[in-house]
Motif scaffolding. Structure first.
Motif, PDB file in Angstrom:
ATOM      1  N   ALA A 150       0.806  -1.215   0.000  1.00  0.00           N
ATOM      2  CA  ALA A 150       0.000   0.000   0.000  1.00  0.00           C
ATOM      3  C   ALA A 150       0.844   1.274   0.000  1.00  0.00           C
ATOM      4  O   ALA A 150       0.392   2.325  -0.444  1.00  0.00           O
ATOM      5  N   GLY A 151       2.076   1.190   0.502  1.00  0.00           N
ATOM      6  CA  GLY A 151       2.923   2.376   0.572  1.00  0.00           C
ATOM      7  C   GLY A 151       3.788   2.607  -0.650  1.00  0.00           C
ATOM      8  O   GLY A 151       4.566   3.572  -0.691  1.00  0.00           O
ATOM      9  N   ASP A 152       3.657   1.748  -1.657  1.00  0.00           N
ATOM     10  CA  ASP A 152       4.458   1.892  -2.872  1.00  0.00           C
ATOM     11  C   ASP A 152       4.115   3.213  -3.575  1.00  0.00           C
ATOM     12  O   ASP A 152       2.936   3.592  -3.661  1.00  0.00           O
ATOM     13  N   PRO A 153       5.117   3.959  -4.075  1.00  0.00           N
ATOM     14  CA  PRO A 153       4.844   5.252  -4.726  1.00  0.00           C
ATOM     15  C   PRO A 153       3.862   5.161  -5.884  1.00  0.00           C
ATOM     16  O   PRO A 153       3.024   6.065  -6.065  1.00  0.00           O
ATOM     17  N   VAL A 154       3.958   4.084  -6.669  1.00  0.00           N
ATOM     18  CA  VAL A 154       3.030   3.929  -7.801  1.00  0.00           C
ATOM     19  C   VAL A 154       1.602   3.779  -7.301  1.00  0.00           C
ATOM     20  O   VAL A 154       0.665   4.397  -7.835  1.00  0.00           O
ATOM     21  N   VAL A 155       1.414   2.960  -6.268  1.00  0.00           N
ATOM     22  CA  VAL A 155       0.078   2.735  -5.708  1.00  0.00           C
ATOM     23  C   VAL A 155      -0.483   4.031  -5.113  1.00  0.00           C
ATOM     24  O   VAL A 155      -1.634   4.398  -5.344  1.00  0.00           O
ATOM     25  N   LEU A 156       0.350   4.731  -4.338  1.00  0.00           N
ATOM     26  CA  LEU A 156      -0.087   5.983  -3.721  1.00  0.00           C
ATOM     27  C   LEU A 156      -0.442   7.028  -4.773  1.00  0.00           C
ATOM     28  O   LEU A 156      -1.479   7.698  -4.674  1.00  0.00           O
ATOM     29  N   ALA A 157       0.423   7.169  -5.786  1.00  0.00           N
ATOM     30  CA  ALA A 157       0.169   8.171  -6.829  1.00  0.00           C
ATOM     31  C   ALA A 157      -1.116   7.858  -7.577  1.00  0.00           C
ATOM     32  O   ALA A 157      -1.942   8.758  -7.839  1.00  0.00           O
ATOM     33  N   ALA A 158      -1.296   6.583  -7.931  1.00  0.00           N
ATOM     34  CA  ALA A 158      -2.513   6.194  -8.654  1.00  0.00           C
ATOM     35  C   ALA A 158      -3.759   6.461  -7.822  1.00  0.00           C
ATOM     36  O   ALA A 158      -4.767   6.971  -8.324  1.00  0.00           O
ATOM     37  N   GLY A 159      -3.698   6.125  -6.532  1.00  0.00           N
ATOM     38  CA  GLY A 159      -4.847   6.344  -5.664  1.00  0.00           C
ATOM     39  C   GLY A 159      -5.184   7.813  -5.505  1.00  0.00           C
ATOM     40  O   GLY A 159      -6.357   8.209  -5.549  1.00  0.00           O
ATOM     41  N   ILE A 160      -4.160   8.652  -5.314  1.00  0.00           N
ATOM     42  CA  ILE A 160      -4.392  10.091  -5.145  1.00  0.00           C
ATOM     43  C   ILE A 160      -4.980  10.695  -6.423  1.00  0.00           C
ATOM     44  O   ILE A 160      -5.938  11.479  -6.373  1.00  0.00           O
ATOM     45  N   VAL A 161      -4.398  10.338  -7.559  1.00  0.00           N
ATOM     46  CA  VAL A 161      -4.916  10.841  -8.835  1.00  0.00           C
ATOM     47  C   VAL A 161      -6.368  10.418  -9.021  1.00  0.00           C
ATOM     48  O   VAL A 161      -7.224  11.209  -9.455  1.00  0.00           O
ATOM     49  N   GLY A 162      -6.666   9.164  -8.694  1.00  0.00           N
ATOM     50  CA  GLY A 162      -8.027   8.665  -8.854  1.00  0.00           C
ATOM     51  C   GLY A 162      -9.029   9.419  -8.001  1.00  0.00           C
ATOM     52  O   GLY A 162     -10.092   9.826  -8.478  1.00  0.00           O
ATOM     53  N   VAL A 163      -8.698   9.628  -6.731  1.00  0.00           N
ATOM     54  CA  VAL A 163      -9.610  10.325  -5.825  1.00  0.00           C
ATOM     55  C   VAL A 163      -9.826  11.775  -6.272  1.00  0.00           C
ATOM     56  O   VAL A 163     -10.954  12.274  -6.319  1.00  0.00           O
ATOM     57  N   LEU A 164      -8.726  12.465  -6.597  1.00  0.00           N
ATOM     58  CA  LEU A 164      -8.839  13.863  -7.014  1.00  0.00           C
ATOM     59  C   LEU A 164      -9.635  13.999  -8.307  1.00  0.00           C
ATOM     60  O   LEU A 164     -10.456  14.922  -8.457  1.00  0.00           O
ATOM     61  N   ALA A 165      -9.398  13.096  -9.253  1.00  0.00           N
ATOM     62  CA  ALA A 165     -10.119  13.171 -10.534  1.00  0.00           C
ATOM     63  C   ALA A 165     -11.614  12.929 -10.341  1.00  0.00           C
ATOM     64  O   ALA A 165     -12.444  13.631 -10.933  1.00  0.00           O
ATOM     65  N   LEU A 166     -11.981  11.952  -9.517  1.00  0.00           N
ATOM     66  CA  LEU A 166     -13.397  11.691  -9.277  1.00  0.00           C
ATOM     67  C   LEU A 166     -14.060  12.854  -8.540  1.00  0.00           C
ATOM     68  O   LEU A 166     -15.210  13.206  -8.817  1.00  0.00           O
ATOM     69  N   ALA A 167     -13.325  13.454  -7.587  1.00  0.00           N
ATOM     70  CA  ALA A 167     -13.862  14.622  -6.894  1.00  0.00           C
ATOM     71  C   ALA A 167     -14.084  15.773  -7.878  1.00  0.00           C
ATOM     72  O   ALA A 167     -15.122  16.456  -7.840  1.00  0.00           O
ATOM     73  N   GLY A 168     -13.116  15.968  -8.783  1.00  0.00           N
ATOM     74  CA  GLY A 168     -13.269  17.000  -9.802  1.00  0.00           C
ATOM     75  C   GLY A 168     -14.437  16.711 -10.726  1.00  0.00           C
ATOM     76  O   GLY A 168     -15.156  17.634 -11.146  1.00  0.00           O
ATOM     77  N   PHE A 169     -14.652  15.448 -11.045  1.00  0.00           N
ATOM     78  CA  PHE A 169     -15.776  15.053 -11.904  1.00  0.00           C
ATOM     79  C   PHE A 169     -17.106  15.441 -11.260  1.00  0.00           C
ATOM     80  O   PHE A 169     -17.984  16.016 -11.910  1.00  0.00           O
ATOM     81  N   VAL A 170     -17.250  15.125  -9.970  1.00  0.00           N
ATOM     82  CA  VAL A 170     -18.501  15.430  -9.269  1.00  0.00           C
ATOM     83  C   VAL A 170     -18.745  16.935  -9.231  1.00  0.00           C
ATOM     84  O   VAL A 170     -19.852  17.418  -9.506  1.00  0.00           O
ATOM     85  N   VAL A 171     -17.710  17.719  -8.879  1.00  0.00           N
ATOM     86  CA  VAL A 171     -17.850  19.172  -8.821  1.00  0.00           C
ATOM     87  C   VAL A 171     -18.225  19.731 -10.186  1.00  0.00           C
ATOM     88  O   VAL A 171     -19.105  20.594 -10.313  1.00  0.00           O
ATOM     89  N   LEU A 172     -17.575  19.223 -11.233  1.00  0.00           N
ATOM     90  CA  LEU A 172     -17.830  19.713 -12.586  1.00  0.00           C
ATOM     91  C   LEU A 172     -19.267  19.461 -13.011  1.00  0.00           C
ATOM     92  O   LEU A 172     -19.910  20.319 -13.627  1.00  0.00           O
ATOM     93  N   GLN A 173     -19.798  18.286 -12.664  1.00  0.00           N
ATOM     94  CA  GLN A 173     -21.159  17.943 -13.079  1.00  0.00           C
ATOM     95  C   GLN A 173     -22.200  18.858 -12.423  1.00  0.00           C
ATOM     96  O   GLN A 173     -23.252  19.129 -13.003  1.00  0.00           O
ATOM     97  N   THR A 174     -21.913  19.312 -11.213  1.00  0.00           N
ATOM     98  CA  THR A 174     -22.861  20.201 -10.524  1.00  0.00           C
ATOM     99  C   THR A 174     -22.806  21.629 -11.038  1.00  0.00           C
ATOM    100  O   THR A 174     -23.741  22.405 -10.815  1.00  0.00           O
ATOM    101  N   ARG A 175     -21.730  21.992 -11.748  1.00  0.00           N
ATOM    102  CA  ARG A 175     -21.555  23.377 -12.184  1.00  0.00           C
ATOM    103  C   ARG A 175     -21.702  23.572 -13.684  1.00  0.00           C
ATOM    104  O   ARG A 175     -21.862  24.708 -14.140  1.00  0.00           O
ATOM    105  N   GLN A 176     -21.631  22.476 -14.457  1.00  0.00           N
ATOM    106  CA  GLN A 176     -21.719  22.585 -15.905  1.00  0.00           C
ATOM    107  C   GLN A 176     -23.125  22.990 -16.341  1.00  0.00           C
ATOM    108  O   GLN A 176     -24.129  22.543 -15.776  1.00  0.00           O
ATOM    109  N   HIS A 177     -23.184  23.822 -17.379  1.00  0.00           N
ATOM    110  CA  HIS A 177     -24.482  24.180 -17.956  1.00  0.00           C
ATOM    111  C   HIS A 177     -25.092  22.998 -18.692  1.00  0.00           C
ATOM    112  O   HIS A 177     -26.316  22.794 -18.682  1.00  0.00           O
TER     113      HIS A 177
END
Length: 510
Positions: free
Chosen positions: A234-261
């Protein structure tokens, strides 16, 4: 050719057009279903020939499901916007071409890459098959049509394990992919000639490309982290980087959907409680199904010593039951309401999974395997058509493609996460799947986990409105807004369209 209205189809059950529409949608979705059942049978042989680890086998499954889940939303939206038949046929052609690449792959990672491309084609055609049915058929025939689609589509599931076992044992797992090509050709031709075009004439703006990228990146990051964590740590840099990118991207997706026209997923589709609950049920049940389907054939071949052909035939009762009962369950759900079926079905599936824990070395087919898969199939028949009809009926008809895309994305994401997480939860890492003792121990743990998920699905179904499949409100209750002329996006001239308002005009929950 006449285009179905945005909220009322023109095709009636029993007509020649109805039969052509059903044939086309069943061929398309059945092709994808056939591929998934065959690859489950072929997985042990693929691992042996390509020297794949558990993680490699996971990526062969997850590469396809990742592309499918990540892109299915925008595919549904593109169908609503530019023409459901147009996007469906593009997906059929893409899926067939990618299947050729899968069939000639020379390494694990070549096969994974080809499976990702195949998943793109699956994303384009999968929501289109249901959206075509929802938009083409008149409202009173939709649940019956969806039941026929799921039941007759089960023929592919019934044939898949048998065909998969035969081709793997007689020649190679490669033919499991190459047989998609003639099916794709037939489906493409029939769709172009006989299926009416339809689209949402109220959609404007451009497709939400940024939302699609964020959604795909989020799912890819989380999946990579979950698949690689057991082997790398779980502490491997590849695993951590992938997990962080995934969480941030999904959070951005949700925010974008609520604000898009003009969002990829209009937030108003989630305004209906039944739509939300039915999709939550879909997630947990299909997560459980994804875990079972990955491990079932491996357990039969590795731990019980079944040949690929026999292991493929062993699950045949499930798809035969679906074939016989799915259309009936869809019709009964429309008559009595979907809630009883969606409460009882997942609980019956859970009981079947508990019975599957008895499938261990030394167990007989008649005494252990057959009773378990029969109960499993009965529960599944209670769920598939009613939950699909419920999801589509609880969204506005003009959002047929988006609603189908959301439901399919949630189902595939559930299976995706199950394949990524369940082996680690069950203690299966590295090449442990080749050891009957280790595999059986993991198999039993996995079945109990999956049974718990299905039982949770049955409890969730208590929140589903039981009148959701009832007849459409009368014209006096629904204000009409005529919109004559040609659909700008799909270019098909049609009759005046009545835009249905949000479904708050329906009676309160029964």
């Amino acid at each position: 050719m006449t285009t179905p209205a945005a909220n009322g189809g023109v095709v009636q059950w029993g007509t020649p057009t109805a039969r052509w529409v059903l044939l086309t949608t069943i061929l398309g979705s059945g092709m994808a279903f056939l591929d998934s059942t065959i690859i489950n049978v072929a997985l042990p042989k693929i691992g042996e020939e390509l020297d794949a680890s558990v993680a490699g086998l996971q990526w062969i499954l997850d590469g396809y499901m990742l592309a499918l889940a990540a892109l299915i939303l925008i595919a549904g939206s593109l169908g609503d916007r530019y023409g459901r038949r147009k996007v469906f046929t593009l997906g059929v052609a893409w899926f067939g071409a990618a299947s050729v690449l899968c069939g000639v792959a020379q390494s694990t990672w070549m096969l994974v890459a080809a499976r990702v491309l195949q998943g793109i084609g699956g994303a384009l055609l999968t929501p289109g098959s249901l959206a075509i049915i929802q938009s083409a058929f008149v409202r009173e025939d939709r649940a019956r049509a969806i039941g026929a689609w799921s039941g007759l589509g089960g023929i592919a599931g019934a044939v898949g394990p048998l065909v998969g076992g035969l081709v793997v044992q007689a020649w190679s797992w490669r033919l499991a992919f190459l047989i998609n090509v003639p099916l794709a050709v037939v489906c493409f031709v029939v769709a172009r000639r006989h299926v009416p075009e339809s689209c949402d004439q109220t959609m404007g703006g451009r497709p939400d490309v940024l939302g699609s990228v964020l959604g795909a990146l989020g799912l890819a990051g989380l999946t990579a982290a979950l698949v690689e964590a057991p082997g790398r740590g779980a502490g491997d840099p590849v695993v951590l980087a992938a997990g962080i990118v995934g969480v941030l991207a999904l959070a951005g997706f949700v925010v974008l959907q609520t604000r898009q026209h003009d969002p990829l997923v209009p937030p108003d589709v989630f305004a209906d409680r039944t739509f939300v609950v039915a999709n939550a049920l879909t997630f947990v049940v299909y997560a459980a199904l994804g875990g079972v389907m990955m491990l079932f054939v491996m357990q039969l071949q590795v731990s019980l010593g079944y040949s690929p052909t026999v292991s493929g035939i062993s699950g045949l009762p499930i798809t035969i039951i679906l074939l016989l009962l799915s259309a009936r369950s869809g019709k009964l759900a429309q008559r009595f309401g979907p809630r009883p079926f969606l409460v009882a079905g997942p609980i019956v599936i859970a009981f079947g999974m508990v019975l599957l824990t008895r499938v261990a070395p030394g167990a007989s087919y008649l005494g252990s395997v057959l009773p378990a898969v029969t109960v499993f199939g009965l529960g599944l028949a209670c769920v598939v058509a009613p939950v699909t009809a419920t999801v589509l009926a609880s969204a506005e008809d003009r959002h047929a493609g988006v609603a189908s895309g959301v439901n399919n994305a949630i189902a595939r994401t559930g299976g995706l996460l199950a394949v990524a997480v369940l082996p680690a939860v069950a203690g299966l890492t590295g090449d442990s799947y080749t050891d009957p003792t280790a595999l059986t121990a993991g198999w039993r743990i996995a079945m109990w986990v999956c049974a718990g998920l299905c039982a949770l699905g049955g409890l969730l179904a208590l929140g589903i409105r039981n009148d959701v499949l009832a007849a459409e409100p009368t014209p006096a209750e629904v204000p009409e807004s005529p919109r004559p002329g040609e659909c700008f996006h799909c270019g098909v001239e049609g009759p005046p369209v009545h835009v249905e308002p949000v479904h708050n005009v329906r009676p309160s929950a029964a």
